[in-house]
Each structure stands twice: as structure tokens, then as C-alpha cells.
Design a protein around this motif. Structure first.
Motif, PDB file in Angstrom:
ATOM      1  N   ALA A  20      22.902   2.146-120.282  1.00 34.47           N
ATOM      2  CA  ALA A  20      23.503   0.812-120.217  1.00 34.47           C
ATOM      3  C   ALA A  20      25.009   0.876-120.004  1.00 34.47           C
ATOM      4  CB  ALA A  20      23.180   0.037-121.491  1.00 34.47           C
ATOM      5  N   ASP A  21      25.653   1.923-120.509  1.00 33.23           N
ATOM      6  CA  ASP A  21      27.110   1.979-120.394  1.00 33.23           C
ATOM      7  C   ASP A  21      27.581   2.293-118.964  1.00 33.23           C
ATOM      8  OD1 ASP A  21      26.220   4.592-120.417  1.00 33.23           O
ATOM      9  OD2 ASP A  21      27.836   5.344-121.688  1.00 33.23           O
ATOM     10  N   ARG A  22      26.646   2.574-118.051  1.00 33.46           N
ATOM     11  CA  ARG A  22      27.010   2.815-116.653  1.00 33.46           C
ATOM     12  C   ARG A  22      26.637   1.628-115.763  1.00 33.46           C
ATOM     13  NH1 ARG A  22      27.188   9.146-115.329  1.00 33.46           N
ATOM     14  NH2 ARG A  22      28.885   8.275-114.085  1.00 33.46           N
ATOM     15  N   ALA A  24      28.289  -1.154-115.133  1.00 34.10           N
ATOM     16  CA  ALA A  24      29.382  -1.616-114.268  1.00 34.10           C
ATOM     17  C   ALA A  24      29.543  -0.696-113.060  1.00 34.10           C
ATOM     18  CB  ALA A  24      30.682  -1.693-115.065  1.00 34.10           C
ATOM     19  N   GLU A  25      29.416   0.614-113.263  1.00 35.55           N
ATOM     20  CA  GLU A  25      29.489   1.549-112.130  1.00 35.55           C
ATOM     21  C   GLU A  25      28.355   1.285-111.135  1.00 35.55           C
ATOM     22  OE1 GLU A  25      30.504   5.880-113.042  1.00 35.55           O
ATOM     23  OE2 GLU A  25      29.768   5.134-114.976  1.00 35.55           O
ATOM     24  N   PHE A  26      27.154   1.113-111.686  1.00 35.12           N
ATOM     25  CA  PHE A  26      25.989   0.823-110.842  1.00 35.12           C
ATOM     26  C   PHE A  26      26.240  -0.428-110.002  1.00 35.12           C
ATOM     27  CE2 PHE A  26      22.045  -1.525-110.205  1.00 35.12           C
ATOM     28  CZ  PHE A  26      21.170  -0.566-109.713  1.00 35.12           C
ATOM     29  N   ARG A  27      26.730  -1.496-110.648  1.00 35.26           N
ATOM     30  CA  ARG A  27      26.938  -2.753-109.938  1.00 35.26           C
ATOM     31  C   ARG A  27      28.031  -2.615-108.885  1.00 35.26           C
ATOM     32  NH1 ARG A  27      23.331  -6.036-108.938  1.00 35.26           N
ATOM     33  NH2 ARG A  27      25.083  -6.844-107.735  1.00 35.26           N
ATOM     34  N   ARG A  28      29.074  -1.862-109.160  1.00 37.89           N
ATOM     35  CA  ARG A  28      30.138  -1.694-108.168  1.00 37.89           C
ATOM     36  C   ARG A  28      29.603  -1.063-106.888  1.00 37.89           C
ATOM     37  NH1 ARG A  28      33.692  -0.699-112.593  1.00 37.89           N
ATOM     38  NH2 ARG A  28      33.282   1.543-112.538  1.00 37.89           N
ATOM     39  N   ILE A  29      28.748  -0.057-107.034  1.00 42.34           N
ATOM     40  CA  ILE A  29      28.178   0.593-105.858  1.00 42.34           C
ATOM     41  C   ILE A  29      27.259  -0.359-105.104  1.00 42.34           C
ATOM     42  CG2 ILE A  29      26.622   2.443-105.116  1.00 42.34           C
ATOM     43  CD1 ILE A  29      27.789   4.165-107.352  1.00 42.34           C
ATOM     44  N   VAL A  30      26.431  -1.096-105.835  1.00 47.11           N
ATOM     45  CA  VAL A  30      25.510  -2.041-105.198  1.00 47.11           C
ATOM     46  C   VAL A  30      26.278  -3.172-104.528  1.00 47.11           C
ATOM     47  CG1 VAL A  30      23.660  -3.707-105.631  1.00 47.11           C
ATOM     48  CG2 VAL A  30      23.602  -1.462-106.740  1.00 47.11           C
ATOM     49  N   ASP A  31      27.289  -3.703-105.201  1.00 51.75           N
ATOM     50  CA  ASP A  31      28.073  -4.800-104.625  1.00 51.75           C
ATOM     51  C   ASP A  31      28.770  -4.366-103.342  1.00 51.75           C
ATOM     52  OD1 ASP A  31      27.347  -6.435-106.696  1.00 51.75           O
ATOM     53  OD2 ASP A  31      29.225  -6.237-107.803  1.00 51.75           O
ATOM     54  N   TYR A  32      29.322  -3.167-103.340  1.00 51.51           N
ATOM     55  CA  TYR A  32      30.015  -2.676-102.145  1.00 51.51           C
ATOM     56  C   TYR A  32      29.036  -2.532-100.978  1.00 51.51           C
ATOM     57  CZ  TYR A  32      33.324  -0.130 -99.238  1.00 51.51           C
ATOM     58  OH  TYR A  32      34.157   0.243 -98.216  1.00 51.51           O
ATOM     59  N   ASP A  45      28.758  -7.098-120.564  1.00 52.34           N
ATOM     60  CA  ASP A  45      27.637  -6.312-121.068  1.00 52.34           C
ATOM     61  C   ASP A  45      26.494  -6.294-120.065  1.00 52.34           C
ATOM     62  OD1 ASP A  45      29.059  -5.915-123.373  1.00 52.34           O
ATOM     63  OD2 ASP A  45      28.168  -7.638-124.404  1.00 52.34           O
ATOM     64  N   GLU A  46      25.645  -5.275-120.209  1.00 51.71           N
ATOM     65  CA  GLU A  46      24.465  -5.163-119.369  1.00 51.71           C
ATOM     66  C   GLU A  46      23.539  -6.362-119.608  1.00 51.71           C
ATOM     67  OE1 GLU A  46      20.993  -1.837-118.611  1.00 51.71           O
ATOM     68  OE2 GLU A  46      21.570  -2.348-120.663  1.00 51.71           O
ATOM     69  N   PRO A  47      23.090  -7.047-118.552  1.00 53.10           N
ATOM     70  CA  PRO A  47      22.158  -8.161-118.739  1.00 53.10           C
ATOM     71  C   PRO A  47      20.772  -7.633-119.085  1.00 53.10           C
ATOM     72  CG  PRO A  47      22.454  -7.729-116.418  1.00 53.10           C
ATOM     73  CD  PRO A  47      23.399  -6.803-117.150  1.00 53.10           C
ATOM     74  N   GLU A  48      19.865  -8.569-119.389  1.00 56.62           N
ATOM     75  CA  GLU A  48      18.491  -8.146-119.652  1.00 56.62           C
ATOM     76  C   GLU A  48      17.950  -7.392-118.439  1.00 56.62           C
ATOM     77  OE1 GLU A  48      14.095 -10.055-120.650  1.00 56.62           O
ATOM     78  OE2 GLU A  48      15.914 -11.245-120.957  1.00 56.62           O
ATOM     79  N   ARG A  49      17.369  -6.251-118.698  1.00 53.19           N
ATOM     80  CA  ARG A  49      16.980  -5.354-117.616  1.00 53.19           C
ATOM     81  C   ARG A  49      15.654  -5.800-117.004  1.00 53.19           C
ATOM     82  NH1 ARG A  49      17.711   1.080-117.647  1.00 53.19           N
ATOM     83  NH2 ARG A  49      19.703   0.337-118.436  1.00 53.19           N
ATOM     84  N   ILE A  50      15.646  -5.970-115.672  1.00 53.32           N
ATOM     85  CA  ILE A  50      14.424  -6.250-114.934  1.00 53.32           C
ATOM     86  C   ILE A  50      13.937  -4.984-114.245  1.00 53.32           C
ATOM     87  CG2 ILE A  50      13.421  -7.582-113.038  1.00 53.32           C
ATOM     88  CD1 ILE A  50      15.271  -9.844-113.701  1.00 53.32           C
ATOM     89  N   ALA A  51      14.849  -4.150-113.791  1.00 50.09           N
ATOM     90  CA  ALA A  51      14.506  -2.886-113.137  1.00 50.09           C
ATOM     91  C   ALA A  51      15.153  -1.735-113.896  1.00 50.09           C
ATOM     92  CB  ALA A  51      14.981  -2.895-111.691  1.00 50.09           C
TER      93      ALA A  51
END
Length: 411
Positions: A20-22, A24-32, A45-51
Motif C-alpha cells: 500500500a505504501d507504493r 502513489a508511485e504506482f499511480r504516477r506511472i499509470v497517470d503518465y 492514502d490508498e483507496p479501497e483496492r479493486i485490483a
């Protein structure tokens, strides 16, 4: 879903689940990868996880990411496990290093034994064909003036009413009833999925949602939004984001409901499965823009699991030697014996037979046969299926009749 170009070996990297602590890193890569025009975003914070999230990691450096979805999907009238692959992304400084291949190899190995099939929505069809995925279904995209749907008003049997976020289970009941008529419809049991993915809870651009009831029971629904359709005054498009109907009559009722928006929209836009039946119903087909598009892609994870899990007609029987080519999953690259009797099947890997295999095909074509996107005749014509003799083609036709395949849930 974006790739990283040519694949090369990169020693010293590993694919790992992301904590969960990664996030923001995950989202930055996906957003880019998928929305670079929005610029850098900030996440709390990490939202409720769907995947479940995975990444290619070298030391502590995150170089590529993806998401795994745990789905249940219809397959020839039954619900089976289906793995979804999504959010595959690599930042430009780490592309062309084979990271996507590493993510794919890891995903297939993790899914093997639990999921007979997997699916994804490709950014490039040819890119994912190299890993064994193949087109799962086509769909028709319609745009027309509301008046072209007015023919359905006289067919109305019931009433429409708006629904709010707390009524997501009402939409879910319609979705699952409608799913029984198609293959690869996904079960949406998560409240989070309905609230966030379908009804866009918390968004500034929440769509409208209506359910159609017949004798007090929900039989159809529409989720839709409005947007400018041009530069002219009052040119507005109504776009259906999600829809389901339990039968043809309920679908006509929904079309009639859309026609009643002629004072609010100059055109209506929606999707349906690949057949273009609407053109036979409207008064002026030339006034309807219809485009047939390719949808998601599907892949057999393990040949033995998929052929054993596939439902077969009760009167089907066969004993076939299959030669399957799979350049990604080596456990699928070889020969298999498929035995079907009374609708029950057994499949096992075998040593290369002394004689010619009864049928030869690649894993993508096999995947399309399993879900019913292609029947045997079509697979021979456009999919590269070859058979030793015509009786084999007849047996495959009996085992794998074509289906109404329509995976419409984007993930």
C-alpha cells in the motif's frame, strides 16, 4: 494499457506485489502512461483496492507496473474464473527493456491453476497478440438523432425511474440477468465497483442513472451523461456509459426512453454487441452512424484447464489430438489430448504423437474457439486452424459453436 516496445533481457529485476505504501508511485506511472495531459497528481492514502498491483522492481526502484483483477465471467452459460490484466505501464526512462514481458510471464504463472482464461483491453492489438491474446468480441457503436429511436416508444411496457447510489444492487440484478445471454459478461459483485466505476461516486461529472421496471421488477437500466456535440447552438450528445436489458423487449423500452430526450439532445450515442440489428429497426438507417469496433482480448492461461472447464453441448463427443503453439507460456506449447463424452471433458498434455495431430492452431485461435468468438469454420478461414481431415472440423464445430460474446465492462 501501454507497452514498453522491444523486449530485451534485463538481469537483476523481479516482479513483486506492491504494498500500500507504493500506491502513489504506482499511480504516477499509470497517470503518465494514460493521462499525461493532466500533469502530475497528488494522492493521499490508498483507496479501497479493486485490483492487486504488481511491479517490476530493481533494488528499490519501480520500473513498470500492472494490475490483476479477480473476475467471474460467463462462459457458454456457466460462470468461470477469469483474470483481468490492466494498468500495464512503463515510464519512458525504462522502456524497451523487456519489463512488460516480465509482467506478462509473471501474471500467467500466478494465474495458472486458478484461472482458465484471462482478458485485457489493449492499447495496441498487435502488441498483445505477440503474447497470445486474441480479439474476444466486436461491438457496434451507434450515433443517431433521438427521433430514429422513436419507433420503440409504442413498444413500452412499464416505466422508467431514476436510481441513486444506494440502489446499485438494483442495477446489479439486471446486469447479471442480462449476462446469462452472452459469454464473457463479468460479474460485478463489488459495491465499490458499482459506486465508483459505474456511478462515479465523488466525481464532479456523475452520470444519470435510470432503471426500467416491468410489473414492478427491474428489467433494464441506463447510465448516461450529456456533453456538447458541436459548435452550434444547443447541439448536445447523450452518451450511454453503461446499459443492460434482460430481453429484447426491455431493450426496446430503453430505446424509447432515449428517444424521449429529443428536447435535450440532438444525438444519442451508445454501444451494443457486434450485431447491427438496430439498422433493421430504425425508420431511416442512413440517419444512423454505425461503426463496428474490436473490443477486449482474451487468452487461455492453461490449455488443459481451459479445455476441461469449457462447457460443451450435452450431445457432443470427441477424442482429438491437438497441437498448440504458444510462444509465451511454454506449458501450452505442445500436444494435448482432448476427450469429450456427454458434455464432460478431460484434457491432458501428451508426448508428441507418432502421427499427425488432428488439429493444429495457436493459443490465440484456441482462445477464440473456447469463448465462441470464432467457430471452427471461421477459425480455419481467418485464424490459422488446420485439420487433418474434415471429420475433425465437424467435431470441433460440434464442440465449439459460436457464441454471443460481449465483454462490455472496461477495466
Amino acid at each position: 494499457m501501454t507497452g514498453d516496445g522491444d523486449d530485451t533481457d534485463d538481469a537483476g529485476v523481479a516482479v513483486r506485489p506492491l504494498s500500500a505504501d507504493r500506491f502513489a508511485e504506482f499511480r504516477r506511472i499509470v497517470d503518465y502512461a494514460f493521462s499525461p495531459g493532466d500533469g502530475p497528481q497528488t494522492y493521499d492514502d490508498e483507496p479501497e483496492r479493486i485490483a492487486d498491483r504488481y511491479g517490476v522492481v530493481a533494488g528499490d526502484e519501480l520500473r513498470a507496473v500492472c494490475g490483476h483483477y479477480d473476475f467471474r465471467a460467463t462462459l457458454r452459460g456457466e460462470w468461470v474464473p477469469l483474470a483481468g490484466l490492466a494498468a500495464v505501464a512503463t515510464p519512458p526512462e525504462h522502456r524497451r527493456a523487456g519489463h512488460v514481458r516480465a509482467l506478462v510471464d509473471d501474471a500467467l504463472a500466478r494465474w495458472r491453476g486458478e484461472y482458465p482464461l484471462s482478458a485485457l483491453w489493449p492499447f495496441s492489438r498487435s502488441y498483445y497478440e505477440q503474447f497470445g491474446w486474441a480479439t474476444a468480441n466486436t461491438y457496434s457503436e451507434y450515433t443517431c438523432p433521438p427521433a430514429q429511436l422513436a419507433f420503440a416508444r409504442g413498444e413500452a411496457d412499464g416505466r422508467a425511474r431514476p436510481v441513486d447510489l444506494d440502489e446499485w444492487r438494483t442495477l446489479q440484478s439486471v446486469h447479471e440477468a442480462a449476462a446469462e445471454a452472452t459469454t464473457l459478461a463479468l460479474r460485478r459483485r463489488s459495491e465499490t465497483w458499482w459506486r465508483e466505476r459505474v456511478l462515479a461516486e465523488g466525481s464532479d461529472d456523475r452520470p444519470w442513472a435510470y432503471v426500467w421496471e416491468r410489473a414492478g421488477e427491474p428489467v433494464g437500466y441506463l447510465v448516461y451523461s450529456f456533453a456538447d456535440a458541436g459548435e452550434g447552438f444547443d447541439e448536445r450528445r447523450l452518451t450511454v456509459d453503461d446499459a443492460a436489458a434482460v430481453d429484447h423487449e426491455a431493450w426496446l423500452d430503453l430505446l424509447g426512453f432515449l428517444a424521449d430526450h429529443d428536447s435535450q439532445a440532438t444525438e444519442v450515442h451508445f454501444e451494443r454487441e457486434g450485431r447491427a440489428d438496430l439498422l433493421d429497426l430504425v425508420p431511416d438507417p442512413d440517419a444512423v452512424d454505425c461503426e463496428v469496433r474490436t473490443g477486449p482480448m482474451v487468452r487461455v492461461v492453461d490449455v488443459t484447464d481451459a479445455l476441461a472447464a469449457c462447457p460443451y453441448p450435452d450431445d457432443a463427443s470427441a477424442d482429438l489430438a491437438l497441437a498448440v503453439a504458444d510462444g509465451t507460456a511454454d506449458w501450452n506449447d505442445g500436444h494435448f489430448r482432448l476427450t469429450v463424452e456427454g458434455g464432460d471433458a478431460e484434457c491432458a498434455a501428451v508426448d508428441e504423437p507418432a502421427g499427425e495431430a488432428d488439429a493444429t492452431l495457436d493459443v490465440g485461435t484456441l482462445s477464440q474457439l473456447v469463448v465462441g468468438y470464432h467457430d471452427a469454420a471461421t477459425a480455419r478461414r481467418v485464424g490459422g486452424l488446420s485439420v487433418a481431415e474434415e471429420s475433425v472440423a465437424d467435431a470441433l464445430a460440434a464442440l465449439f459453436p459460436s457464441e454471443r460474446v460481449y465483454l462490455r465492462t472496461f477495466f
